[in-house]
Write a protein that holds these residues in place. Structure first.
Motif, PDB file in Angstrom:
ATOM      1  N   UNK A 192       1.044  -1.234  -0.466  1.00 58.28           N
ATOM      2  CA  UNK A 192       0.146   0.018  -0.237  1.00 58.28           C
ATOM      3  C   UNK A 192       0.787   1.337   0.075  1.00 58.28           C
ATOM      4  N   UNK A 193       1.595   1.397   0.879  1.00 61.63           N
ATOM      5  CA  UNK A 193       2.620   2.358   0.675  1.00 61.63           C
ATOM      6  C   UNK A 193       3.349   3.172  -0.873  1.00 61.63           C
ATOM      7  N   UNK A 194       3.832   1.254  -1.193  1.00 64.54           N
ATOM      8  CA  UNK A 194       4.750   1.214  -2.186  1.00 64.54           C
ATOM      9  C   UNK A 194       3.806   2.173  -3.452  1.00 64.54           C
ATOM     10  N   UNK A 195       2.413   1.911  -3.346  1.00 59.94           N
ATOM     11  CA  UNK A 195       1.745   1.902  -4.401  1.00 59.94           C
ATOM     12  C   UNK A 195       0.966   3.264  -3.962  1.00 59.94           C
ATOM     13  N   UNK A 196       0.946   4.526  -2.808  1.00 56.56           N
ATOM     14  CA  UNK A 196       1.193   5.756  -2.404  1.00 56.56           C
ATOM     15  C   UNK A 196       2.052   6.392  -3.284  1.00 56.56           C
TER      16      UNK A 196
END
Length: 348
Positions: A192-196
Motif C-alpha cells: 500500500x505504501x509503495x503504491x502511494x
C-alpha cells in the motif's frame, strides 16, 4: 576544417533532472573539441529554456553546468531559439518530458537532428506497461506483473496482486527511470505504501514479481544495422539498487563483461536487438535483464537515454568493445544525422 556544433540539452522537468546534469557534465568533457563546438542549454524545473555555457575546448575539471540552484534568469530564451542550422542536438534528458518522446517531437518540429530514439520508440520504451505489451508480442520472456491505473479500485488490485504474485514485489511508476519512485514490498502494508509513493510520480503503475536474480545489461547502438555489446553486470553492495545507490552513494560496481556463459550472453544480445527493433529503436538504448540462479532470462526494460556519467554502464559497455567515450559520441552524432536525413526523405 570548420567544427560541427553539438547542442547539449540537459536538465529537464522530471525527477531525474539531477542525473541529467551529471551525464551532461561527463559528455561535455569527453567530446572531441578538434571536431566539435559545444553549446549548452538548460531546461529548468519550471520548463524554462536557459542559454548556458559554450565550449570550444575541453572544460576545466572544476567547470560546472547550470542547475536549478544557479539559474541566471536573464539568460532565459524562447525554446525555438536553440535552433541552429546543421547543428545536432544531444538531449541528455532522462524521464518524462525528456525521454518520453515529447522533446523528440519538439526537435522534429524544429527540423533538428538529435541523438537517440525517435518519438514513437521513446514514448513506448518510457512507459513500462506498454513496453511489456510490445515485448510480449515478440515472445520475449518477462517477469510476471500486474498493473494499477489511477481511478481503479486499489483494494481490488491489491487482491489481484496477492492472488497472482507473491511477495516480495516491486512497485514502479510506469513512466520513470533511474529507480525514482520504485519500492520493494514484502507484505500488504508495504505494498500500500509503495503504491502511494509511486502514484506521486505517475498515474499508471507496474507491480512486478520480485525475483532473486543478477542484473545484466546490454548496450545497443545503430539504426538499421543494430550492434550490441557483450553483457555487463551490476554488482550491488546494497539489497535494492535504488536512486541513491546509483547516483549519490555509488554503492555499485560493474563487472564488464559479465561472468556468464557464452550461450546466455548471446541469447541476451539477440533478445536486446529484437526488443530494440520491436519498439522501432534507432540511435542507442540499454537493455536490462534479470538472470536467475536457474538460468532463466527475463528482459526487464529498455532505456532509450541511459546515464552517461563517468560511472554509467552504457559508455563502459562500449569501451569494453573498443569504442571509447569520445568515439561513441562521434558515432551517436553520425547516427543522428543519418536518421534525420531518412526522416526528411520520407516526407515525400
Amino acid at each position: 576544417m570548420s567544427k560541427e556544433t553539438i547542442i547539449l540539452l540537459y536538465g529537464g522537468r522530471s525527477a531525474e533532472r539531477e542525473v541529467s546534469v551529471l551525464s551532461a557534465e561527463s559528455i561535455m568533457r569527453a567530446i572531441d573539441y578538434d571536431k566539435f563546438f559545444v553549446k549548452t542549454y538548460f531546461i529548468a524545473q519550471n520548463g524554462d529554456f536557459i542559454k548556458t555555457q559554450e565550449f570550444n575546448k575541453t572544460p576545466s575539471a572544476d567547470e560546472k553546468l547550470m542547475t536549478n540552484s544557479t539559474i541566471i534568469s536573464s539568460q532565459c530564451i524562447r525554446p525555438s531559439d536553440i535552433y541552429e542550422e546543421n547543428a545536432v542536438v544531444f538531449p541528455v534528458l532522462h524521464g518524462p518530458m525528456g525521454e518520453d518522446g515529447s522533446i523528440q517531437g519538439f526537435l522534429e518540429v524544429l527540423r533538428l537532428p538529435y541523438v537517440g530514439t525517435n518519438v514513437l520508440a521513446s514514448s513506448v520504451a518510457m512507459d513500462k506497461i506498454t513496453t511489456k505489451q510490445v515485448l510480449a508480442s515478440e515472445g520475449i520472456p518477462q517477469v510476471a506483473f500486474e498493473t494499477v491505473i489511477e481511478g481503479e479500485d486499489v483494494e481490488a488490485k491489491i487482491a489481484t496482486v496477492e492472488a497472482n504474485l507473491h511477495y516480495p514485489v516491486f512497485v514502479k511508476p510506469a513512466n520513470m527511470g533511474s529507480s525514482v519512485g520504485i519500492s520493494k514490498a514484502e507484505n500488504q502494508v508495504e505494498l500500500r505504501s509503495a503504491i502511494e509513493l509511486a502514484f506521486r510520480y505517475d498515474s499508471r503503475l507496474l507491480v512486478e514479481q520480485g525475483v532473486n536474480a543478477r542484473e545484466i545489461e546490454v548496450g545497443l547502438l545503430g539504426n538499421a544495422d543494430v550492434q550490441t555489446t557483450l553483457p555487463g553486470e551490476v554488482v550491488k553492495d546494497v539489497a535494492f539498487y535504488d536512486y541513491d545507490a546509483k547516483y549519490i552513494d555509488n554503492n555499485i560496481t560493474m563487472a564488464i563483461p559479465a561472468e556468464i556463459s557464452a550461450d546466455v550472453a548471446e541469447q541476451m544480445r539477440i533478445y536486446a536487438a529484437t526488443a530494440f527493433r520491436a519498439i522501432g529503436g534507432c540511435g542507442l538504448s540499454r537493455c536490462d535483464f534479470f538472470l536467475t540462479e536457474a538460468g532463466e532470462i527475463f528482459l526487464n526494460e529498455l532505456n532509450t537515454m541511459p546515464g552517461f556519467t563517468q560511472w554509467s554502464m552504457y559508455p563502459l559497455l562500449w569501451d569494453n568493445m573498443g569504442l571509447g567515450y569520445s568515439d561513441l559520441i562521434k558515432k551517436l552524432v553520425s547516427l543522428a544525422k543519418e536518421t534525420f536525413r531518412k526522416r526528411e526523405q520520407h516526407l515525400v
